[in-house]
Design a protein around this motif. Structure first.
Motif, PDB file in Angstrom:
ATOM      1  N   HIS A   1       0.842  -1.210   0.000  1.00 57.73           N
ATOM      2  CA  HIS A   1       0.000   0.000   0.000  1.00 57.73           C
ATOM      3  C   HIS A   1       0.879   1.264   0.000  1.00 57.73           C
ATOM      4  N   ILE A   2       0.614   2.209   0.902  1.00 59.83           N
ATOM      5  CA  ILE A   2       1.315   3.497   0.857  1.00 59.83           C
ATOM      6  C   ILE A   2       2.663   3.468   1.582  1.00 59.83           C
ATOM      7  N   ALA A   3       3.039   2.307   2.124  1.00 59.79           N
ATOM      8  CA  ALA A   3       4.250   2.249   2.954  1.00 59.79           C
ATOM      9  C   ALA A   3       5.514   2.596   2.181  1.00 59.79           C
ATOM     10  N   PHE A   4       5.503   2.437   0.859  1.00 56.67           N
ATOM     11  CA  PHE A   4       6.716   2.700   0.080  1.00 56.67           C
ATOM     12  C   PHE A   4       6.950   4.190  -0.149  1.00 56.67           C
ATOM     13  N   ILE A   5       5.905   5.013  -0.062  1.00 55.98           N
ATOM     14  CA  ILE A   5       6.017   6.424  -0.456  1.00 55.98           C
ATOM     15  C   ILE A   5       6.974   7.212   0.440  1.00 55.98           C
ATOM     16  N   PRO A   6       6.862   7.142   1.767  1.00 53.36           N
ATOM     17  CA  PRO A   6       7.801   7.900   2.607  1.00 53.36           C
ATOM     18  C   PRO A   6       9.254   7.446   2.447  1.00 53.36           C
ATOM     19  N   ILE A   7       9.436   6.243   1.894  1.00 56.02           N
ATOM     20  CA  ILE A   7      10.795   5.730   1.710  1.00 56.02           C
ATOM     21  C   ILE A   7      11.334   6.110   0.336  1.00 56.02           C
ATOM     22  N   LEU A   8      10.470   6.056  -0.682  1.00 52.66           N
ATOM     23  CA  LEU A   8      10.905   6.248  -2.066  1.00 52.66           C
ATOM     24  C   LEU A   8      10.928   7.702  -2.513  1.00 52.66           C
ATOM     25  N   ILE A   9       9.898   8.477  -2.159  1.00 55.90           N
ATOM     26  CA  ILE A   9       9.716   9.803  -2.766  1.00 55.90           C
ATOM     27  C   ILE A   9      10.635  10.900  -2.199  1.00 55.90           C
ATOM     28  N   PRO A  10      10.767  11.063  -0.863  1.00 52.06           N
ATOM     29  CA  PRO A  10      11.600  12.174  -0.364  1.00 52.06           C
ATOM     30  C   PRO A  10      13.007  12.247  -0.962  1.00 52.06           C
ATOM     31  N   PRO A  11      13.729  11.135  -1.146  1.00 51.01           N
ATOM     32  CA  PRO A  11      15.063  11.251  -1.751  1.00 51.01           C
ATOM     33  C   PRO A  11      15.047  11.729  -3.207  1.00 51.01           C
ATOM     34  N   LEU A  12      13.861  11.662  -3.852  1.00 50.73           N
ATOM     35  CA  LEU A  12      13.759  12.081  -5.254  1.00 50.73           C
ATOM     36  C   LEU A  12      13.357  13.546  -5.412  1.00 50.73           C
ATOM     37  N   LEU A  13      13.005  14.218  -4.318  1.00 43.67           N
ATOM     38  CA  LEU A  13      12.489  15.584  -4.412  1.00 43.67           C
ATOM     39  C   LEU A  13      13.504  16.550  -5.034  1.00 43.67           C
ATOM     40  N   LYS A  14      14.761  16.408  -4.657  1.00 43.28           N
ATOM     41  CA  LYS A  14      15.796  17.271  -5.232  1.00 43.28           C
ATOM     42  C   LYS A  14      15.879  17.066  -6.739  1.00 43.28           C
ATOM     43  N   LEU A  15      15.755  15.824  -7.173  1.00 43.90           N
ATOM     44  CA  LEU A  15      15.764  15.526  -8.607  1.00 43.90           C
ATOM     45  C   LEU A  15      14.552  16.154  -9.296  1.00 43.90           C
ATOM     46  N   PHE A  16      13.387  16.091  -8.666  1.00 45.90           N
ATOM     47  CA  PHE A  16      12.194  16.716  -9.237  1.00 45.90           C
ATOM     48  C   PHE A  16      12.417  18.207  -9.455  1.00 45.90           C
TER      49      PHE A  16
ATOM     50  N   LEU B   1       5.623  13.917  -1.003  1.00 47.64           N
ATOM     51  CA  LEU B   1       5.925  15.098  -1.817  1.00 47.64           C
ATOM     52  C   LEU B   1       6.080  16.367  -0.990  1.00 47.64           C
ATOM     53  N   ASN B   2       5.511  16.387   0.210  1.00 49.17           N
ATOM     54  CA  ASN B   2       5.622  17.576   1.057  1.00 49.17           C
ATOM     55  C   ASN B   2       6.688  17.414   2.138  1.00 49.17           C
ATOM     56  N   ALA B   3       7.598  16.484   1.947  1.00 51.68           N
ATOM     57  CA  ALA B   3       8.663  16.286   2.945  1.00 51.68           C
ATOM     58  C   ALA B   3       9.534  17.522   3.087  1.00 51.68           C
ATOM     59  N   ASP B   4       9.589  18.357   2.037  1.00 54.89           N
ATOM     60  CA  ASP B   4      10.373  19.597   2.109  1.00 54.89           C
ATOM     61  C   ASP B   4       9.485  20.836   2.204  1.00 54.89           C
ATOM     62  N   GLY B   5       8.186  20.626   2.454  1.00 56.44           N
ATOM     63  CA  GLY B   5       7.272  21.756   2.640  1.00 56.44           C
ATOM     64  C   GLY B   5       6.897  22.491   1.373  1.00 56.44           C
ATOM     65  N   LYS B   6       7.032  21.865   0.198  1.00 56.06           N
ATOM     66  CA  LYS B   6       6.759  22.542  -1.073  1.00 56.06           C
ATOM     67  C   LYS B   6       5.543  21.998  -1.811  1.00 56.06           C
ATOM     68  N   HIS B   7       4.718  21.223  -1.144  1.00 60.93           N
ATOM     69  CA  HIS B   7       3.590  20.582  -1.830  1.00 60.93           C
ATOM     70  C   HIS B   7       2.339  20.729  -0.979  1.00 60.93           C
ATOM     71  N   HIS B   8       1.291  21.336  -1.545  1.00 62.62           N
ATOM     72  CA  HIS B   8       0.054  21.590  -0.811  1.00 62.62           C
ATOM     73  C   HIS B   8      -0.898  20.401  -0.962  1.00 62.62           C
ATOM     74  N   HIS B   9      -1.396  19.893   0.166  1.00 62.96           N
ATOM     75  CA  HIS B   9      -2.218  18.688   0.140  1.00 62.96           C
ATOM     76  C   HIS B   9      -3.491  18.865  -0.696  1.00 62.96           C
ATOM     77  N   ILE B  10      -4.206  19.975  -0.487  1.00 62.70           N
ATOM     78  CA  ILE B  10      -5.484  20.162  -1.194  1.00 62.70           C
ATOM     79  C   ILE B  10      -5.263  20.507  -2.660  1.00 62.70           C
ATOM     80  N   TRP B  11      -4.494  21.579  -2.924  1.00 57.89           N
ATOM     81  CA  TRP B  11      -4.392  22.081  -4.293  1.00 57.89           C
ATOM     82  C   TRP B  11      -3.420  21.311  -5.171  1.00 57.89           C
ATOM     83  N   ASP B  12      -2.454  20.643  -4.571  1.00 56.97           N
ATOM     84  CA  ASP B  12      -1.460  19.927  -5.381  1.00 56.97           C
ATOM     85  C   ASP B  12      -1.692  18.416  -5.428  1.00 56.97           C
TER      86      ASP B  12
END
Length: 436
Positions: A114-129, A401-412
Motif C-alpha cells: 500500500h502506501i508504505a513505500f512512499i515515505p521511503i521512495l519519494i523524499p530522496p527524489l524531491l531534489k531531482l524533481f 511530496l511535502n517532505a520539504d514543505g513545497k507541496h500543498h495537500h489540497i491544491w497539489d
C-alpha cells in the motif's frame, strides 16, 4: 422508515467532512439509524457490533500486510530502487512519472505494501524533481493512480480484497455473482482512470513548474535521508524470494492473509528480519494499517444495522416509486451518492459494505444485471477515494511530496486527483452499468 438511510448517511458524511474521525462518524451514523428505527442506544450498539464480524477477514489482511510492508522497508531494498531511478531517468520527466505510477501499481498487488513505500521512495527524489522542474502534481496523480487503479481492475493483492468485498456484499444482500464476473465488470470503470492518468501526464501537467517553498505549510515529519549506494546483497535476494512466495500463495489460495503470512514467515526464516524484531514489525504494521482495518469493521456493522432495521427495503420502495425504474437516472444517482459517501469517509474498502447494503436491493428492483450491479457498487466505492482529503490515496502522496514543505495537500494532490480520476471514473462506471 425510508428516511433512516438518508439521515444516517448525511450524519456520517457531514461529520467526516467536518474532519471528525471516520470511525466515530460511522458509529454515530449507526446509532442514529438504530434510534430512528425505535431501538435503544444499547440495542443499536449491540446490533452494530454483531454485524462487524463479516469484515474481520479483510481487517486482519490489512494488519498483516502492514507488517509485511514494514518488514520489506526494514531491509533497505527500496534504496536500490531509488538509486536506479536517479541513475536511469534523470532528465526524462515523462518516463520518470510513468515509472513512479508503475511502482505504485506494484504496491497494490505484486508487493502489497500500500502506501508504505512512499515515505521511503519519494523524499530522496524531491531534489531531482526540482532540478528537472517536474510538476509535482503530475507525480501526485501518478502515485494516486497506482494506489487506486490496480485494486479496481486486478484481482490480486488489494484488488483481491476489494473485489472480494464486492462479491461478498452482493451475495449477503441477495444477488449471486462470481469473482470472475466482478473482475470483468470493473475493467470498464478502471479504464477511465487510465484515461485520466494520460491526460494528467501528457496534457495538464506536462509543462515545467517550480515547486514553491512553504506551499505545503509546515514540513512533513519525514526525514529526507541522503541516498547512499547500497549494493545488492543476500538479504535483498531473500526479500525478493519472500515477496514472490507471498504473491504465489496469494494467487493460488486467493487468500491475502495466507499470502501475507507466507511473506512474513519467509522473511523470519531467512533471518532477513531478526526474531527479536518481530514485536516491533507487528506493532508498526498495526499502527500503519490498523485504522483502515477498524474503519472496515465498523462500516460492516453499520451496513448490518441498515439491513436489519428494514430501512433499506423502505428506501428501495421510495426510490422505485419516484424514479420509475429509470436505469439511466438510478445509476447516475447511485454513483453520485457513492461519491459523497467516499469523499466523507475517505476509504473505498470501508464504504463497500455500506454501499452494497444500499445498492443491491435498489438494483434488483430496477432490473440491473449482477455485473452491472457490481460495476455500480465498485465504482461508487472507488469514487471519492481520489480527491478526498482523508483518503490514503491522497494522504500517502502528500506525505512524500511535502517532505520539504513545497507541496500543498489540497491544491497539489486532492484537486488534481479529483478532477483527473473521479470524473472519468464516474462516466465510465455509468456507462458500464448501462452496457453490462
Amino acid at each position: 422508515m425510508e428516511w433512516i438511510v438518508i439521515v444516517s448517511v448525511l450524519v456520517m458524511t457531514i461529520l467526516c467532512l467536518l474532519r471528525v474521525n471516520v470511525i466515530i462518524a460511522i458509529i454515530a451514523a449507526s446509532i442514529v439509524a438504530g434510534l430512528m428505527a425505535g431501538l435503544s442506544l444499547v440495542d443499536s450498539i449491540e446490533m452494530m457490533v454483531s454485524g462487524m464480524g463479516a469484515a474481520s477477514n479483510t481487517a486482519l489482511s490489512y494488519i498483516l500486510l502492514g507488517a509485511f510492508a514494514v518488514a520489506i522497508s526494514y531491509t533497505g531494498i527500496t534504496t536500490i530502487l531509488v538509486n536506479f531511478l536517479i541513475r536511469k531517468l534523470t532528465g526524462k520527466k515523462t518516463i520518470l512519472v510513468l515509472a513512479l505510477a508503475g511502482v505504485a501499481c506494484l504496491s497494490q498487488n505484486a508487493v502489497p505494501v500500500h502506501i508504505a513505500f512512499i515515505p521511503i521512495l519519494i523524499p530522496p527524489l524531491l531534489k531531482l524533481f526540482d532540478e528537472m522542474r517536474l510538476d509535482r502534481r503530475a507525480v501526485a496523480s501518478a502515485l494516486t493512480f497506482g494506489l487506486k487503479a490496480p485494486y479496481i481492475m486486478i484481482p490480486a493483492g488489494f484488488g483481491l480484497l476489494f473485489q472480494g468485498i464486492i462479491e461478498e456484499g452482493m451475495i449477503q444482500n441477495g444477488t449471486f455473482i462470481t469473482e470472475n464476473e466482478v473482475s470483468l465488470a470493473m475493467l470498464i470503470p478502471g479504464s477511465g482512470m487510465i484515461v485520466g492518468l494520460f491526460i494528467a501526464i501528457f496534457i495538464t501537467y506536462r509543462k515545467d513548474r517550480d515547486a514553491i517553498p512553504g506551499a505545503g505549510g509546515a514540513e512533513s515529519s519525514i526525514t529526507i535521508a541522503t541516498v547512499e549506494n547500497v549494493p545488492f546483497n543476500k538479504q535483498h535476494l531473500f526479500t525478493l524470494i519472500a515477496i514472490l512466495g507471498a504473491l504465489a500463495v496469494q494467487l493460488v489460495t486467493k487468500n491475502l492473509i495466507a499470502g501475507a503470512l507466507t511473506g512474513l514467515i519467509l522473511m523470519f526464516l531467512f533471518l532477513v528480519i531478526p526474531f527479536k524484531k518481530g514485536d516491533k514489525v507487528m506493532t508498526e504494521g498495526i499502527g500503519m494499517m490498523g485504522t483502515i482495518a477498524f474503519v472496515m469493521l465498523v462500516a460492516s456493522g453499520y451496513g448490518s444495522i441498515l439491513n436489519k432495521t428494514g430501512a433499506v427495503e423502505a428506501l428501495v420502495e421510495l426510490s422505485s416509486g419516484y424514479l420509475n425504474n429509470n436505469q439511466v437516472l438510478i445509476a447516475f444517482i447511485l454513483l453520485l451518492v457513492g461519491l459523497l459517501i467516499t469523499m466523507g469517509i475517505g476509504s473505498s474498502f470501508g464504504t463497500i459494505p455500506i454501499i452494497a447494503a444500499l445498492y443491491v436491493p435498489i438494483c434488483i428492483a430496477a432490473g440491473f444485471s449482477p455485473m452491472a450491479t457490481a460495476a455500480l457498487i465498485g465504482t461508487a466505492g472507488a469514487l471519492g477515494d481520489a480527491g478526498s482529503p482523508a483518503s490514503d490515496s491522497t494522504l500517502g502522496p502528500t506525505a512524500g511530496l511535502n517532505a520539504d514543505g513545497k507541496h500543498h495537500h489540497i491544491w497539489d494532490t486532492c484537486v488534481p486527483t479529483f478532477l483527473h480520476y473521479n470524473i472519468p471514473l464516474f462516466i465510465f462506471g455509468w456507462a458500464a452499468a448501462l452496457i453490462l
